[in-house]
Motif scaffolding. Structure first.
Motif, PDB file in Angstrom:
ATOM      1  N   THR A 136       0.815  -1.220   0.000  1.00  0.00           N
ATOM      2  CA  THR A 136       0.000   0.000   0.000  1.00  0.00           C
ATOM      3  C   THR A 136       0.843   1.262   0.000  1.00  0.00           C
ATOM      4  OG1 THR A 136      -0.132  -0.074   2.409  1.00  0.00           O
ATOM      5  CG2 THR A 136      -1.932  -1.107   1.176  1.00  0.00           C
ATOM      6  N   GLY A 137       2.173   1.115   0.081  1.00  0.00           N
ATOM      7  CA  GLY A 137       3.056   2.276   0.152  1.00  0.00           C
ATOM      8  C   GLY A 137       3.557   2.471   1.568  1.00  0.00           C
ATOM      9  N   SER A 138       4.642   3.199   1.718  1.00  0.00           N
ATOM     10  CA  SER A 138       5.226   3.400   3.040  1.00  0.00           C
ATOM     11  C   SER A 138       4.309   4.273   3.899  1.00  0.00           C
ATOM     12  CB  SER A 138       6.615   4.048   2.920  1.00  0.00           C
ATOM     13  OG  SER A 138       6.520   5.298   2.277  1.00  0.00           O
ATOM     14  N   LEU A 139       4.365   4.070   5.191  1.00  0.00           N
ATOM     15  CA  LEU A 139       3.471   4.763   6.109  1.00  0.00           C
ATOM     16  C   LEU A 139       3.694   6.272   6.087  1.00  0.00           C
ATOM     17  CD1 LEU A 139       1.325   4.743   8.315  1.00  0.00           C
ATOM     18  CD2 LEU A 139       3.161   4.325   9.992  1.00  0.00           C
ATOM     19  N   ASP A 140       4.961   6.721   6.033  1.00  0.00           N
ATOM     20  CA  ASP A 140       5.210   8.168   6.052  1.00  0.00           C
ATOM     21  C   ASP A 140       4.624   8.849   4.820  1.00  0.00           C
ATOM     22  OD1 ASP A 140       7.033   7.009   4.348  1.00  0.00           O
ATOM     23  OD2 ASP A 140       8.810   7.985   5.182  1.00  0.00           O
ATOM     24  N   LEU A 141       4.701   8.177   3.666  1.00  0.00           N
ATOM     25  CA  LEU A 141       4.104   8.730   2.455  1.00  0.00           C
ATOM     26  C   LEU A 141       2.584   8.808   2.585  1.00  0.00           C
ATOM     27  CD1 LEU A 141       3.964   9.652  -0.475  1.00  0.00           C
ATOM     28  CD2 LEU A 141       4.177   7.256  -1.168  1.00  0.00           C
ATOM     29  N   ARG A 142       1.967   7.758   3.074  1.00  0.00           N
ATOM     30  CA  ARG A 142       0.509   7.748   3.185  1.00  0.00           C
ATOM     31  C   ARG A 142       0.012   8.769   4.206  1.00  0.00           C
ATOM     32  NH1 ARG A 142      -1.069   2.826   5.054  1.00  0.00           N
ATOM     33  NH2 ARG A 142       1.042   2.015   5.357  1.00  0.00           N
ATOM     34  N   GLN A 143       0.793   8.990   5.270  1.00  0.00           N
ATOM     35  CA  GLN A 143       0.431  10.041   6.226  1.00  0.00           C
ATOM     36  C   GLN A 143       0.511  11.421   5.578  1.00  0.00           C
ATOM     37  OE1 GLN A 143       3.297   9.037   9.300  1.00  0.00           O
ATOM     38  NE2 GLN A 143       1.719   8.101  10.591  1.00  0.00           N
ATOM     39  N   TYR A 157      -9.072  11.457   5.454  1.00  0.00           N
ATOM     40  CA  TYR A 157      -8.715  10.055   5.264  1.00  0.00           C
ATOM     41  C   TYR A 157      -7.661   9.686   6.307  1.00  0.00           C
ATOM     42  CZ  TYR A 157     -10.978  10.193   0.660  1.00  0.00           C
ATOM     43  OH  TYR A 157     -11.886  10.321  -0.363  1.00  0.00           O
ATOM     44  N   THR A 158      -7.505   8.397   6.519  1.00  0.00           N
ATOM     45  CA  THR A 158      -6.438   7.888   7.378  1.00  0.00           C
ATOM     46  C   THR A 158      -5.439   7.161   6.498  1.00  0.00           C
ATOM     47  OG1 THR A 158      -7.467   5.722   7.768  1.00  0.00           O
ATOM     48  CG2 THR A 158      -8.144   7.551   9.206  1.00  0.00           C
ATOM     49  N   PRO A 159      -4.213   6.903   6.994  1.00  0.00           N
ATOM     50  CA  PRO A 159      -3.240   6.168   6.176  1.00  0.00           C
ATOM     51  C   PRO A 159      -3.772   4.825   5.689  1.00  0.00           C
ATOM     52  CG  PRO A 159      -2.121   7.184   8.022  1.00  0.00           C
ATOM     53  CD  PRO A 159      -3.592   7.403   8.252  1.00  0.00           C
ATOM     54  N   GLY A 160      -4.683   4.225   6.452  1.00  0.00           N
ATOM     55  CA  GLY A 160      -5.272   2.961   6.023  1.00  0.00           C
ATOM     56  C   GLY A 160      -6.180   3.092   4.822  1.00  0.00           C
ATOM     57  N   ASP A 161      -6.524   4.325   4.449  1.00  0.00           N
ATOM     58  CA  ASP A 161      -7.371   4.573   3.292  1.00  0.00           C
ATOM     59  C   ASP A 161      -6.565   4.800   2.018  1.00  0.00           C
ATOM     60  OD1 ASP A 161      -9.479   4.587   5.086  1.00  0.00           O
ATOM     61  OD2 ASP A 161      -9.443   6.769   5.302  1.00  0.00           O
ATOM     62  N   ILE A 162      -5.238   4.819   2.146  1.00  0.00           N
ATOM     63  CA  ILE A 162      -4.379   5.212   1.039  1.00  0.00           C
ATOM     64  C   ILE A 162      -3.667   4.002   0.454  1.00  0.00           C
ATOM     65  CG2 ILE A 162      -2.512   6.756   0.321  1.00  0.00           C
ATOM     66  CD1 ILE A 162      -4.920   8.197   1.542  1.00  0.00           C
ATOM     67  N   VAL A 163      -3.628   3.938  -0.867  1.00  0.00           N
ATOM     68  CA  VAL A 163      -2.839   2.920  -1.564  1.00  0.00           C
ATOM     69  C   VAL A 163      -2.010   3.605  -2.631  1.00  0.00           C
ATOM     70  CG1 VAL A 163      -2.888   0.850  -2.996  1.00  0.00           C
ATOM     71  CG2 VAL A 163      -4.574   1.127  -1.175  1.00  0.00           C
ATOM     72  N   VAL A 164      -0.712   3.371  -2.647  1.00  0.00           N
ATOM     73  CA  VAL A 164       0.186   3.967  -3.628  1.00  0.00           C
ATOM     74  C   VAL A 164       0.335   3.006  -4.803  1.00  0.00           C
ATOM     75  CG1 VAL A 164       2.521   4.852  -4.046  1.00  0.00           C
ATOM     76  CG2 VAL A 164       1.410   5.190  -1.818  1.00  0.00           C
ATOM     77  N   ALA A 165       0.246   3.528  -6.023  1.00  0.00           N
ATOM     78  CA  ALA A 165       0.309   2.689  -7.220  1.00  0.00           C
ATOM     79  C   ALA A 165       1.397   3.162  -8.165  1.00  0.00           C
ATOM     80  CB  ALA A 165      -1.043   2.689  -7.939  1.00  0.00           C
ATOM     81  N   ASN A 166       1.800   2.288  -9.074  1.00  0.00           N
ATOM     82  CA  ASN A 166       2.845   2.611 -10.058  1.00  0.00           C
ATOM     83  C   ASN A 166       2.225   3.217 -11.305  1.00  0.00           C
ATOM     84  OD1 ASN A 166       5.161   1.537  -8.632  1.00  0.00           O
ATOM     85  ND2 ASN A 166       4.201  -0.448  -8.929  1.00  0.00           N
ATOM     86  N   GLY A 167       1.808   4.460 -11.208  1.00  0.00           N
ATOM     87  CA  GLY A 167       1.202   5.120 -12.349  1.00  0.00           C
ATOM     88  C   GLY A 167      -0.300   5.212 -12.207  1.00  0.00           C
TER      89      GLY A 167
END
Length: 335
Positions: A136-143, A157-167
């Motif tokens: 889902t991506g690193s915690l510091d990025l999602r925060q 949103y909370t960090p648990g709501d975030i997903v980092v994707a490749n593009g």
């Protein structure tokens, strides 16, 4: 086998060229594609008019079970090649021959990244920040993304709501794949980004194209949206600002679309919104409105947008990430 390779190599190259982007969801856990199998016989290169003949000669297998009309699955056969990727491959080949090319096909700037991003990237490599992160991506990025969403869009949103994707393409595909079922209809205003209909097809859905006109400013109207909604409509893909037209729906126009989806007894109930907002910062006379911020839209909206430098001293993972997707809290954990 030649036909199969010609389909898969552009896809493989496309995955390599995808900008690092990202995703936002709710208490959800995204499943990422396992990867792309390489071709062992040569270094992959894209098929273009200039090298197609050479490819066919190099990879022609003759008459064989693996080189017929049914080599690829019906699903893959139904997908049209990306014109953006084809044109981009051609421009790269022209540049390699020393020709001067002004390319308008792919959405990338012609200037270097900000110095802070380059510095943070170099620091990350020097300090060993080169290993796998959580999917889902690193915690510091999602925060940091949560803080950015709250500050700019007034969305919580909370960090648990975030997903980092490749593009952004991966983010759109995963969002569509998460909720669109075989036979579901997905509304796509035209002109549209060429990948939208093909992504819907890959999910088993049916693209429903809604034409807009120059007289309308290439803007989707409430009347047109209402007119295409059916009992099978599952999602609206809403690109604002629009790629490729650059048209920007105002907050009032977005509210009119949201009102159609919220009509009591209407066919918009249960329709998801894929809000592709990666160009939200390229607006001039019309301020951008986040679709998820509109009344009644937060619970049903997925937002795709690029992640800029969040401060003068960006966290390392932010410097390596350009986008994210906001996804609704109701999505199941299996997502």
């Amino acid at each position: 086998m030649t036909r199969l390779r010609n389909l898969s190599v552009p896809l493989f190259l496309q995955s390599l060229r995808a900008p690092v982007a990202g995703f936002v969801r709710s208490p959800v856990s995204l499943s990422y594609p396992r990867g792309v199998a390489g071709w062992p016989r040569t270094t992959p290169f894209a098929t273009t008019p200039a090298n197609a003949e050479g490819e066919l000669e190099l990879f022609a297998d003759g008459d064989s079970t693996f080189n017929g009309e049914d080599t690829v699955s019906p699903l893959v056969a139904s997908i049209s090649p990306s014109k953006t990727i084809e044109v981009h491959a051609l421009t790269q080949e022209m540049k390699a021959r020393g020709e001067r090319v002004v390319s308008l096909c792919v959405g990338e700037p012609d200037f270097k990244p900000p110095p802070a991003v380059i510095s943070a990237t170099a620091t990350a490599a020097q300090e060993g920040e080169t290993k796998y992160t959580g999917v889902t991506g690193s915690l510091d990025l999602r925060q940091a993304i949560c803080e950015d969403l709250s500050r700019r869009k007034n969305l919580a949103y909370t960090p648990g709501d975030i997903v980092v994707a490749n593009g952004a393409k991966q983010a759109v595909y995963e969002g569509v794949l998460a909720v669109v079922r075989p036979g579901d209809e997905v509304v796509i205003p035209a002109p549209y980004w060429p990948s939208y209909p093909e992504i819907v097809k890959l999910a088993g859905g049916i693209p429903v194209i809604v034409e807009t006109t120059v007289e309308e400013g290439f803007l989707l109207t409430a009347e047109k949206l209402r007119g295409v909604l059916t009992d099978r409509t599952r999602m609206l893909i809403f690109c604002n600002p629009s790629n490729p037209t650059g048209a920007v729906h105002s907050k009032q126009q977005c509210e009119e679309l949201a009102a159609v989806l919220s009509e009591e007894g209407g066919k918009g109930d249960g329709v998801w919104v894929m809000a592709d907002e990666i160009y939200e910062r390229i607006t001039y006379d019309t301020p951008h409105a986040a679709f998820a911020s509109l009344p009644g839209m937060y619970e049903r909206t997925m937002t795709v947008t690029r992640q800029p430098t969040l401060s003068e001293q960006p966290i390392v993972s932010t410097a390596l990430t350009r986008g994210y997707l906001d996804i609704n809290p109701r999505l199941p954990q299996s997502f």
